[in-house]
Design a protein around this motif. Structure first.
Motif, PDB file in Angstrom:
ATOM      1  N   ASN A  20       3.254  -1.775  -6.307  1.00  0.00           N
ATOM      2  CA  ASN A  20       2.409  -0.717  -5.749  1.00  0.00           C
ATOM      3  C   ASN A  20       0.924  -1.053  -5.903  1.00  0.00           C
ATOM      4  O   ASN A  20       0.513  -1.592  -6.931  1.00  0.00           O
ATOM      5  N   LEU A  21       0.161  -0.716  -4.879  1.00  0.00           N
ATOM      6  CA  LEU A  21      -1.286  -0.918  -4.920  1.00  0.00           C
ATOM      7  C   LEU A  21      -1.932  -0.047  -5.991  1.00  0.00           C
ATOM      8  O   LEU A  21      -2.869  -0.469  -6.678  1.00  0.00           O
ATOM      9  N   TYR A  22      -1.421   1.181  -6.153  1.00  0.00           N
ATOM     10  CA  TYR A  22      -2.012   2.113  -7.120  1.00  0.00           C
ATOM     11  C   TYR A  22      -0.970   3.137  -7.534  1.00  0.00           C
ATOM     12  O   TYR A  22       0.098   3.260  -6.918  1.00  0.00           O
ATOM     13  N   ASN A  30      -2.458   6.618   5.931  1.00  0.00           N
ATOM     14  CA  ASN A  30      -3.704   6.681   5.165  1.00  0.00           C
ATOM     15  C   ASN A  30      -4.846   7.183   6.044  1.00  0.00           C
ATOM     16  O   ASN A  30      -4.747   7.165   7.262  1.00  0.00           O
ATOM     17  N   ARG A  57      -6.887  10.665  -5.236  1.00  0.00           N
ATOM     18  CA  ARG A  57      -6.059   9.595  -4.663  1.00  0.00           C
ATOM     19  C   ARG A  57      -6.878   8.717  -3.715  1.00  0.00           C
ATOM     20  O   ARG A  57      -6.714   7.498  -3.690  1.00  0.00           O
ATOM     21  N   TYR A  82       0.890  -1.165   0.000  1.00  0.00           N
ATOM     22  CA  TYR A  82       0.000   0.000   0.000  1.00  0.00           C
ATOM     23  C   TYR A  82       0.925   1.211   0.000  1.00  0.00           C
ATOM     24  O   TYR A  82       1.304   1.741   1.037  1.00  0.00           O
ATOM     25  N   CYS A 133      -9.967   4.329   4.617  1.00  0.00           N
ATOM     26  CA  CYS A 133      -9.218   3.314   3.871  1.00  0.00           C
ATOM     27  C   CYS A 133      -8.835   2.150   4.779  1.00  0.00           C
ATOM     28  O   CYS A 133      -8.912   0.987   4.382  1.00  0.00           O
ATOM     29  N   SER A 182      -8.828   0.466  -5.601  1.00  0.00           N
ATOM     30  CA  SER A 182      -7.770  -0.550  -5.620  1.00  0.00           C
ATOM     31  C   SER A 182      -7.967  -1.573  -4.506  1.00  0.00           C
ATOM     32  O   SER A 182      -7.735  -2.768  -4.700  1.00  0.00           O
ATOM     33  N   ILE A 183      -8.405  -1.102  -3.335  1.00  0.00           N
ATOM     34  CA  ILE A 183      -8.673  -2.027  -2.217  1.00  0.00           C
ATOM     35  C   ILE A 183      -9.808  -2.977  -2.581  1.00  0.00           C
ATOM     36  O   ILE A 183      -9.769  -4.168  -2.280  1.00  0.00           O
ATOM     37  N   PRO A 206      -0.475   6.964  -7.722  1.00  0.00           N
ATOM     38  CA  PRO A 206      -1.150   8.154  -7.180  1.00  0.00           C
ATOM     39  C   PRO A 206      -1.292   9.292  -8.193  1.00  0.00           C
ATOM     40  O   PRO A 206      -0.356   9.625  -8.911  1.00  0.00           O
ATOM     41  N   GLN A 257      -8.893   6.486  -5.804  1.00  0.00           N
ATOM     42  CA  GLN A 257      -8.018   5.445  -6.344  1.00  0.00           C
ATOM     43  C   GLN A 257      -7.788   4.335  -5.332  1.00  0.00           C
ATOM     44  O   GLN A 257      -7.836   3.142  -5.657  1.00  0.00           O
ATOM     45  N   GLN A 258      -7.512   4.738  -4.094  1.00  0.00           N
ATOM     46  CA  GLN A 258      -7.209   3.757  -3.058  1.00  0.00           C
ATOM     47  C   GLN A 258      -8.409   2.860  -2.768  1.00  0.00           C
ATOM     48  O   GLN A 258      -8.280   1.633  -2.664  1.00  0.00           O
TER      49      GLN A 258
END
Length: 327
Positions: free
Chosen positions: A35-37, A70, A46, A6, A74, A53-54, A39, A49-50
């Motif tokens: 990387n999870l995403y 975070n 962002r 993350y 999240c 992605s989660i 940015p 995005q998170q």
């Protein structure tokens, strides 16, 4: 099992927190954590995005999270996702009084493994309800280019202090230690005069976390906090009873033995590995330092250089990752 981190926003920084998180991210990449995403520039996007992605995380993953980095929503969403989840703690906000311990334990208990700073921090977490497996880091890495030059001047009566000058109130009283010259590093503050008016203080300026290593001079690196020379007090001083200051690692890779408060969580580590000395009061410093022979001091410097070889390439976290991922 796919390895994902993350990832946190990496910006050029002149503070220890930014450097520590950036180094962890780089060590994870070396170990195959993607990387999870990616940015975007604006914070709102962002966050979106998170969350997206989660939501797409599969159950057969190993997810590594840096805490705190975070927003709460999240972390709450992460609790619902399956997979093997690891968390490394950078700061405990409940110890700083900015979050309740119940809130933090609720987040940390959603991880399979929590990487704590040290035994003192682990005891605090356990006593407040953490049930996840705990692994202790003991000291932070401090990644450096292999060819970075070091200031090789060691003067026993010179102390280096680098850090947040705004909260280091004790610096105003360093004039009481006239046996020592203090080389000071950090972003200038509006009220510098009470500090630099001490004749034994030499303000050297502000440098990035890497450039500082080449500029740091003095025979010792000071790890201290609060407004007193006799102990580390206040919230910042009490925090030292639990955390592993990234500053310790910075002095080590600068090849400087450490001076640290004897009640700090890292004091025993410093002494056990001959990386410096622990003191109850800075007023005792002259007597303690004068008791060391030049041979004893040089042994400390050698031990510091050996520790640097590990920390500068990420060896501390790498060892922990090996033990976790290969089990």
């Amino acid at each position: 099992m796919e390895r994902i981190q993350y990832n946190v926003i990496e910006r050029d920084t002149k503070n220890a927190s930014g450097k520590a998180k950036k180094d962890v991210g780089n060590i994870l990449r070396i170990n195959g954590f993607k990387n999870l995403y990616n940015p975007l520039e604006y914070r709102y996007f962002r966050v979106m995005q998170q969350l997206w992605s989660i939501s797409r995380l599969k159950s057969d993953i190993c997810l590594f999270v840096q805490y705190p980095a975070n927003i709460q929503i999240c972390y709450n969403y992460l609790k619902s996702r399956k997979g093997f989840k690891i968390c490394i703690i950078h700061d405990l906000e409940s110890l700083r009084g900015t979050k309740t311990v119940k809130e933090e334990i609720s987040v940390l208990n959603s991880f399979n493994i929590v990487i704590s700073h040290n035994e003192k921090m682990s005891q605090y977490l356990r006593s407040n309800g953490l049930v996840s497996r705990i692994v202790e880091l003991d000291i932070f890495d401090y990644l450096l280019p292999v060819d970075l030059p070091i200031n090789a001047t060691y003067r026993n009566n010179e102390i280096a202090f680098a850090g947040n000058l705004e909260k280091s109130i004790f610096l105003k009283r360093m004039g009481e230690l006239q046996d020592f010259k203090v080389n000071l590093y950090g972003a200038p503050i509006s009220d510098m005069q009470p500090i630099v008016s001490n004749r034994n203080i030499d303000y050297k300026g502000c440098f990035s976390s890497e450039d500082l290593i080449s500029h740091l001079s003095g025979g010792w690196g000071l790890v201290w906090d609060g407004d007193s020379l006799d102990c580390c007090n206040g919230i910042a001083g009490e925090y030292m009873r639990y955390n592993c200051p990234h500053k310790v690692s910075m002095y080590i890779v600068s090849e400087r033995p450490i001076i640290i408060w004897n009640q700090a969580a890292m004091a025993d580590y410093v002494v056990k590995h001959n990386l410096g000395i622990k003191v109850s009061s800075l007023h005792n410093l002259q007597n303690i330092i004068s008791s060391f022979s030049s041979d004893e001091y040089n042994l400390m410097v050698r031990a510091v250089k050996a520790e640097k070889m590990k920390l500068s390439v990420g060896g501390q976290l790498q060892g922990i990752l090996n033990s976790i991922l290969n089990q």
